[in-house]
Design a protein around this motif. Structure first.
Motif, mmCIF file in Angstrom:
data_model
loop_
_atom_site.group_PDB
_atom_site.id
_atom_site.type_symbol
_atom_site.label_atom_id
_atom_site.label_comp_id
_atom_site.label_asym_id
_atom_site.label_seq_id
_atom_site.Cartn_x
_atom_site.Cartn_y
_atom_site.Cartn_z
ATOM 1 N N THR A 63 0.855 -1.187 0.000
ATOM 2 C CA THR A 63 0.000 0.000 0.000
ATOM 3 C C THR A 63 0.892 1.238 0.000
ATOM 4 O OG1 THR A 63 -0.142 0.123 2.407
ATOM 5 C CG2 THR A 63 -1.828 -1.182 1.274
ATOM 6 N N PHE A 64 0.397 2.331 -0.559
ATOM 7 C CA PHE A 64 1.152 3.580 -0.575
ATOM 8 C C PHE A 64 0.242 4.729 -1.015
ATOM 9 C CE2 PHE A 64 1.799 1.272 -4.536
ATOM 10 C CZ PHE A 64 1.459 2.201 -5.517
ATOM 11 N N ASN A 65 0.660 5.938 -0.684
ATOM 12 C CA ASN A 65 0.012 7.139 -1.220
ATOM 13 C C ASN A 65 0.701 7.494 -2.529
ATOM 14 O OD1 ASN A 65 -1.758 7.553 0.992
ATOM 15 N ND2 ASN A 65 -0.089 8.476 2.160
ATOM 16 N N TYR A 66 -0.088 7.837 -3.548
ATOM 17 C CA TYR A 66 0.497 8.129 -4.853
ATOM 18 C C TYR A 66 0.071 9.514 -5.325
ATOM 19 C CZ TYR A 66 2.388 7.345 -9.501
ATOM 20 O OH TYR A 66 3.140 7.428 -10.640
ATOM 21 N N PHE A 67 1.047 10.278 -5.821
ATOM 22 C CA PHE A 67 0.791 11.620 -6.326
ATOM 23 C C PHE A 67 0.910 11.597 -7.849
ATOM 24 C CE2 PHE A 67 2.022 12.083 -1.974
ATOM 25 C CZ PHE A 67 1.282 13.158 -1.503
ATOM 26 N N SER A 68 -0.165 11.921 -8.536
ATOM 27 C CA SER A 68 -0.159 11.943 -10.000
ATOM 28 C C SER A 68 0.633 13.138 -10.502
ATOM 29 C CB SER A 68 -1.594 12.018 -10.530
ATOM 30 O OG SER A 68 -2.132 13.315 -10.304
ATOM 31 N N SER A 69 0.840 13.200 -11.816
ATOM 32 C CA SER A 69 1.563 14.330 -12.411
ATOM 33 C C SER A 69 0.812 15.636 -12.231
ATOM 34 C CB SER A 69 1.809 14.070 -13.902
ATOM 35 O OG SER A 69 0.590 13.852 -14.577
ATOM 36 N N TYR A 70 -0.474 15.558 -11.870
ATOM 37 C CA TYR A 70 -1.281 16.764 -11.632
ATOM 38 C C TYR A 70 -1.374 17.101 -10.149
ATOM 39 C CZ TYR A 70 -2.647 15.614 -16.386
ATOM 40 O OH TYR A 70 -2.614 15.303 -17.722
ATOM 41 N N GLY A 71 -0.641 16.362 -9.306
ATOM 42 C CA GLY A 71 -0.638 16.629 -7.882
ATOM 43 C C GLY A 71 -1.766 15.973 -7.120
ATOM 44 N N GLU A 72 -2.571 15.154 -7.781
ATOM 45 C CA GLU A 72 -3.677 14.468 -7.117
ATOM 46 C C GLU A 72 -3.135 13.337 -6.251
ATOM 47 O OE1 GLU A 72 -7.726 11.927 -8.213
ATOM 48 O OE2 GLU A 72 -6.264 12.427 -9.769
ATOM 49 N N LYS A 73 -3.600 13.272 -4.998
ATOM 50 C CA LYS A 73 -3.139 12.251 -4.066
ATOM 51 C C LYS A 73 -4.198 11.166 -3.923
ATOM 52 C CE LYS A 73 -1.896 11.610 0.821
ATOM 53 N NZ LYS A 73 -1.737 12.299 2.118
ATOM 54 N N THR A 74 -3.790 9.890 -4.104
ATOM 55 C CA THR A 74 -4.693 8.763 -3.927
ATOM 56 C C THR A 74 -4.001 7.686 -3.102
ATOM 57 O OG1 THR A 74 -3.949 7.786 -6.024
ATOM 58 C CG2 THR A 74 -5.966 9.122 -6.076
ATOM 59 N N PHE A 75 -4.794 6.864 -2.437
ATOM 60 C CA PHE A 75 -4.265 5.738 -1.673
ATOM 61 C C PHE A 75 -4.398 4.486 -2.526
ATOM 62 C CE2 PHE A 75 -4.756 2.187 1.326
ATOM 63 C CZ PHE A 75 -3.578 2.334 2.045
ATOM 64 N N ARG A 76 -3.284 3.764 -2.745
ATOM 65 C CA ARG A 76 -3.279 2.608 -3.637
ATOM 66 C C ARG A 76 -2.945 1.327 -2.880
ATOM 67 N NH1 ARG A 76 -3.667 3.948 -9.165
ATOM 68 N NH2 ARG A 76 -4.075 6.203 -9.263
ATOM 69 N N THR A 77 -3.604 0.263 -3.298
ATOM 70 C CA THR A 77 -3.278 -1.085 -2.862
ATOM 71 C C THR A 77 -2.919 -1.865 -4.123
ATOM 72 O OG1 THR A 77 -4.854 -0.941 -1.036
ATOM 73 C CG2 THR A 77 -4.107 -3.142 -1.661
ATOM 74 N N VAL A 78 -1.699 -2.422 -4.154
ATOM 75 C CA VAL A 78 -1.159 -2.944 -5.415
ATOM 76 C C VAL A 78 -0.514 -4.311 -5.203
ATOM 77 C CG1 VAL A 78 0.620 -2.556 -7.193
ATOM 78 C CG2 VAL A 78 -0.779 -0.640 -6.379
ATOM 79 N N GLU A 79 -0.696 -5.174 -6.199
ATOM 80 C CA GLU A 79 0.041 -6.436 -6.278
ATOM 81 C C GLU A 79 1.281 -6.168 -7.133
ATOM 82 O OE1 GLU A 79 -2.752 -9.117 -7.992
ATOM 83 O OE2 GLU A 79 -3.974 -9.285 -6.166
ATOM 84 N N PRO A 80 2.467 -6.032 -6.535
ATOM 85 C CA PRO A 80 3.675 -5.637 -7.288
ATOM 86 C C PRO A 80 4.221 -6.781 -8.143
ATOM 87 C CG PRO A 80 4.242 -6.117 -5.027
ATOM 88 C CD PRO A 80 2.745 -6.248 -5.109
ATOM 89 N N LEU A 81 4.627 -6.456 -9.361
ATOM 90 C CA LEU A 81 5.092 -7.486 -10.288
ATOM 91 C C LEU A 81 6.535 -7.296 -10.749
ATOM 92 C CD1 LEU A 81 1.903 -7.763 -12.550
ATOM 93 C CD2 LEU A 81 2.579 -9.286 -10.694
#
Length: 305
Positions: free
Chosen positions: A149-167
């Motif tokens: 899990t992590f917080n992600y900042f898009s190129s537009y500065g939008e912050k979202t919380f992500r849950t990801v299966e890393p590959l």
């Protein structure tokens, strides 16, 4: 938990390594080192012999277990080219501060009878960067198939919380990315590492799918639309021009300035990159990039009025 077979494989490797660094070792010494019975050591020696390793035992004073003189592992298992490729690959792991890699390289260097294996030093981190723990955490998550899990900042500065299966970790065009399945979007996505914050590995595991097929899917989550730039640089930044662009992209003008033609993905990074040259660069083409740079400069000036 390490299985019996894996324990034996590790012990066999250590026995060969020990024999390469010692003329002769007794079965009793090996049994004490590995905390197994002498009978187990004899079985290990037999297994090595059956695998083609020229190990032999001699009796009497000064006797013990030895390898034939001048034996190196590559004659039984790997070609000279394969050894070099393995050692080179291990050297590049220093770029992500892989734990114990120096010990592994030293052992394989001894096994392959190669002294000049330390010919390359790779470091993908920024100057002064101390945050290499991200690579180790992501590597562990990928290998052990653990959700992150992590917080992600898009190129537009939008912050979202992500849950990801890393590959897969991916290095592309001066930046590191993570490829994985985003559970928020229920789709394959690519994330730029320097936009990931508060990274955490969870206890949740996931089933391994065909990673090869997934990582070759069309990229999403990152804008790869490219823009062809024509830039003019003042002579005073010649050092950056030659540091950061290929020679075939540069044309030196009679007045000492430089014209550079280059193609980059168009996003916030490219705008910031152009602005990093300050008044020493002029955007010649395209017009919409000129307009964006002018707008950013005007917005900056407003903050100081």
């Amino acid at each position: 938990m390490i299985t019996g077979d894996k324990m034996q494989i590790n012990r066999l490797f250590e026995i060969v390594y020990s024999l390469l660094n010692s003329k002769t070792i007794t079965a009793k010494e090996l049994s004490e080192r590995f905390e197994v019975s002498v009978r187990t050591i004899y079985r290990d020696i037999e297994a090595l012999s059956n695998a083609g390793i020229p190990v032999y035992m001699s009796r009497g004073k000064g006797g013990g277990i030895s390898l034939l003189d001048n034996f190196v592992l590559n004659r039984s298992v790997l070609s000279d080219t394969e050894q070099t490729e393995i050692l080179t690959a291990l050297q590049t792991l220093n770029a992500i501060n892989y734990p114990d890699v120096d010990t592994i390289i030293a052992k394989l260097g001894a096994l392959f009878d190669k002294e000049d294996y330390n010919w390359i030093d790779v470091d993908f981190s920024n100057w002064g960067s101390k945050d290499r723990g991200t690579f180790n955490l992501l590597k562990t998550s990928i290998v052990n198939r653990r959700v992150i899990t992590f917080n992600y900042f898009s190129s537009y500065g939008e912050k979202t919380f992500r849950t990801v299966e890393p590959l897969q970790l991916w290095f592309k065009d001066k930046a590191w990315y993570l490829k994985g399945r985003c559970l928020l979007k229920q789709a394959f996505r690519i994330f730029k590492l320097n936009r990931m914050k508060n990274l955490r590995m969870t206890e949740e595991s996931f089933e391994k799918e065909s990673v090869k097929e997934l990582v070759n899917e069309p990229a999403q989550g990152i804008n790869f639309q490219r823009v062809d730039l024509k830039l003019r640089f003042k002579p005073s930044v010649a050092y950056r021009v030659y540091d950061e662009f290929d020679e075939n992209e540069i044309v030196k003008n009679s007045d000492g300035s430089f014209n550079v033609s280059v193609s980059y993905p168009e996003d916030e990074w490219v705008y910031g990159y152009i602005l990093s040259f300050g008044s020493f660069v002029e955007v010649i083409e395209p017009k919409h990039i000129q307009d964006i740079i002018i707008e950013r400069l005007e917005e900056t000036l407003k903050q100081y009025k």
